[in-house]
Design a protein around this motif. Sequence first.
Motif, PDB file in Angstrom:
ATOM      1  N   VAL A  91      -6.037  -5.184 -10.756  1.00  0.00           N
ATOM      2  CA  VAL A  91      -5.147  -6.081 -10.026  1.00  0.00           C
ATOM      3  C   VAL A  91      -3.693  -5.157  -9.440  1.00  0.00           C
ATOM      4  O   VAL A  91      -3.350  -5.084  -8.645  1.00  0.00           O
ATOM      5  CB  VAL A  91      -4.920  -7.502 -10.114  1.00  0.00           C
ATOM      6  CG1 VAL A  91      -3.957  -8.237  -9.558  1.00  0.00           C
ATOM      7  CG2 VAL A  91      -6.268  -8.195 -10.635  1.00  0.00           C
ATOM      8  N   GLY A  92      -3.317  -4.555 -10.808  1.00  0.00           N
ATOM      9  CA  GLY A  92      -2.148  -3.582 -10.735  1.00  0.00           C
ATOM     10  C   GLY A  92      -2.478  -2.645  -9.694  1.00  0.00           C
ATOM     11  O   GLY A  92      -1.489  -2.228  -8.789  1.00  0.00           O
ATOM     12  N   ASN A  93      -3.374  -1.924  -9.895  1.00  0.00           N
ATOM     13  CA  ASN A  93      -3.923  -0.704  -9.219  1.00  0.00           C
ATOM     14  C   ASN A  93      -3.929  -1.270  -7.609  1.00  0.00           C
ATOM     15  O   ASN A  93      -3.514  -0.451  -6.821  1.00  0.00           O
ATOM     16  CB  ASN A  93      -4.816   0.137  -9.640  1.00  0.00           C
ATOM     17  CG  ASN A  93      -4.687   0.429 -10.885  1.00  0.00           C
ATOM     18  OD1 ASN A  93      -3.587   0.855 -11.199  1.00  0.00           O
ATOM     19  ND2 ASN A  93      -6.013   0.811 -11.603  1.00  0.00           N
ATOM     20  N   MET A  94      -4.545  -2.114  -7.430  1.00  0.00           N
ATOM     21  CA  MET A  94      -4.639  -2.605  -5.969  1.00  0.00           C
ATOM     22  C   MET A  94      -3.359  -3.158  -5.183  1.00  0.00           C
ATOM     23  O   MET A  94      -2.922  -3.068  -4.318  1.00  0.00           O
ATOM     24  CB  MET A  94      -5.540  -4.004  -5.902  1.00  0.00           C
ATOM     25  CG  MET A  94      -5.734  -4.368  -4.511  1.00  0.00           C
ATOM     26  SD  MET A  94      -6.505  -3.326  -3.325  1.00  0.00           S
ATOM     27  CE  MET A  94      -8.103  -3.371  -3.457  1.00  0.00           C
ATOM     28  N   ALA A  95      -2.720  -3.763  -6.196  1.00  0.00           N
ATOM     29  CA  ALA A  95      -1.223  -4.130  -5.921  1.00  0.00           C
ATOM     30  C   ALA A  95      -0.461  -2.815  -5.290  1.00  0.00           C
ATOM     31  O   ALA A  95       0.420  -3.010  -4.246  1.00  0.00           O
ATOM     32  CB  ALA A  95      -0.458  -4.955  -7.003  1.00  0.00           C
ATOM     33  N   SER A  96      -0.373  -1.737  -5.949  1.00  0.00           N
ATOM     34  CA  SER A  96       0.234  -0.623  -5.430  1.00  0.00           C
ATOM     35  C   SER A  96      -0.339  -0.159  -4.172  1.00  0.00           C
ATOM     36  O   SER A  96       0.583   0.354  -3.313  1.00  0.00           O
ATOM     37  CB  SER A  96      -0.059   0.385  -6.762  1.00  0.00           C
ATOM     38  OG  SER A  96       0.711   1.634  -6.267  1.00  0.00           O
ATOM     39  N   GLN A 179       2.027   6.603  -5.405  1.00  0.00           N
ATOM     40  CA  GLN A 179       1.870   5.765  -4.285  1.00  0.00           C
ATOM     41  C   GLN A 179       3.304   5.014  -4.222  1.00  0.00           C
ATOM     42  O   GLN A 179       3.611   4.799  -2.979  1.00  0.00           O
ATOM     43  CB  GLN A 179       1.016   4.692  -4.714  1.00  0.00           C
ATOM     44  CG  GLN A 179      -0.572   5.279  -4.342  1.00  0.00           C
ATOM     45  CD  GLN A 179      -1.840   4.336  -4.759  1.00  0.00           C
ATOM     46  OE1 GLN A 179      -2.779   4.642  -4.546  1.00  0.00           O
ATOM     47  NE2 GLN A 179      -1.464   3.252  -5.472  1.00  0.00           N
ATOM     48  N   ASP A 180       3.684   4.557  -5.222  1.00  0.00           N
ATOM     49  CA  ASP A 180       4.931   3.843  -5.281  1.00  0.00           C
ATOM     50  C   ASP A 180       6.329   4.447  -4.804  1.00  0.00           C
ATOM     51  O   ASP A 180       7.087   4.249  -3.864  1.00  0.00           O
ATOM     52  CB  ASP A 180       5.225   3.155  -6.514  1.00  0.00           C
ATOM     53  CG  ASP A 180       4.266   2.180  -6.885  1.00  0.00           C
ATOM     54  OD1 ASP A 180       3.409   1.653  -6.069  1.00  0.00           O
ATOM     55  OD2 ASP A 180       4.537   1.726  -8.185  1.00  0.00           O
ATOM     56  N   ILE A 185       7.444   2.604   3.507  1.00  0.00           N
ATOM     57  CA  ILE A 185       8.213   1.429   3.389  1.00  0.00           C
ATOM     58  C   ILE A 185       8.886   1.303   2.231  1.00  0.00           C
ATOM     59  O   ILE A 185       8.021   1.052   1.320  1.00  0.00           O
ATOM     60  CB  ILE A 185       7.738   0.045   3.973  1.00  0.00           C
ATOM     61  CG1 ILE A 185       6.850   0.405   5.196  1.00  0.00           C
ATOM     62  CG2 ILE A 185       8.760  -0.890   4.503  1.00  0.00           C
ATOM     63  CD1 ILE A 185       5.960  -0.468   5.572  1.00  0.00           C
ATOM     64  N   ALA A 186      10.233   1.160   2.006  1.00  0.00           N
ATOM     65  CA  ALA A 186      10.979   0.807   0.614  1.00  0.00           C
ATOM     66  C   ALA A 186      10.327   1.507  -0.557  1.00  0.00           C
ATOM     67  O   ALA A 186       9.719   0.832  -1.356  1.00  0.00           O
ATOM     68  CB  ALA A 186      10.918  -0.768   0.636  1.00  0.00           C
ATOM     69  N   PRO A 187      10.319   2.765  -0.279  1.00  0.00           N
ATOM     70  CA  PRO A 187       9.517   3.329  -1.887  1.00  0.00           C
ATOM     71  C   PRO A 187      10.435   3.367  -3.009  1.00  0.00           C
ATOM     72  O   PRO A 187      11.573   3.134  -2.727  1.00  0.00           O
ATOM     73  CB  PRO A 187       9.452   4.871  -1.417  1.00  0.00           C
ATOM     74  CG  PRO A 187      10.482   5.222  -0.598  1.00  0.00           C
ATOM     75  CD  PRO A 187      10.607   3.885   0.608  1.00  0.00           C
ATOM     76  N   LEU A 188       9.646   3.467  -4.171  1.00  0.00           N
ATOM     77  CA  LEU A 188      10.571   3.442  -5.299  1.00  0.00           C
ATOM     78  C   LEU A 188      11.455   4.759  -5.360  1.00  0.00           C
ATOM     79  O   LEU A 188      10.997   5.706  -5.623  1.00  0.00           O
ATOM     80  CB  LEU A 188       9.737   3.588  -6.353  1.00  0.00           C
ATOM     81  CG  LEU A 188      10.189   3.673  -7.851  1.00  0.00           C
ATOM     82  CD1 LEU A 188      11.033   2.539  -8.413  1.00  0.00           C
ATOM     83  CD2 LEU A 188       9.206   3.999  -8.945  1.00  0.00           C
TER      84      LEU A 188
END
Length: 216
Positions: A91-96, A179-180, A185-188
């Motif tokens: 789920v965390g990987n899909m969230a990213s 990815q993040d 849009i709004a990258p880390l």
Amino acid sequence: MNIAIDGPAGAGKSTIAKLAAKSLGYVYVDTGAMYRAIALYVINNDVDYEDETSLKNALQNINIEIKYVEGAQRVLLNGDDVSEKIRQEAVGNMASKVATKGPVREKLLQLQRDIAASTDVIMDGRDIGTFVLPNAECKIYLTASVQVRAKRRYDELLAKGEAPCLEQIEKDIELRDYQDMNREIAPLKQAEDAIYIDSSDMTIEEVVDKICSYGR
Ligand code: DC
């Protein structure tokens, strides 16, 4: 008063933000959990998130709510409490992945700003200091080396009775960082006015104390 904590996956943001919020009497808001709830819906409903129409249709059917039970944040997806389910690695990987999509970010932005406007918060995520709460009184960029973050995650999974693979965790973390940090849009990234903390060689307590000293 709003404190924004951003940083890469596994830097310890949620552990630290929870403790600091308790000590300061603030509400802790985990924005990653909101992205994870959308990711869970995408996985369970086999949504083709690369297709804009399918994604937008799915988002219309998604209602995310945040509530607090005995001080702890719970995330409701269409009325169901999914707070535990969303912690899975998949789920965390899909969230990213879904977090790279504009319509997903737009859907969550107002919810995040509304919560911060209603009370003192410590909010953690990837774009809180740079985008969601640009006027936060205190901004922290919390990070640690990939190796340290992977080892912490590995130990957590071991403690849960799972049989994790350290090498795979390191690879997942590197991919998530990429990815993040590189999305359009709004990258880390560290906000210009954020305090940089590398927790690789710090204890949880040391990091919490440091953050609380800025919040008081
Ligand atoms: O913090 P976390 O691991 O629960 O977050 C899961 C993913 O959600 C993360 O890899 C990127 C996305 N996310 C985001 O894009 N912006 C945020 N403010 C919080 C999370």
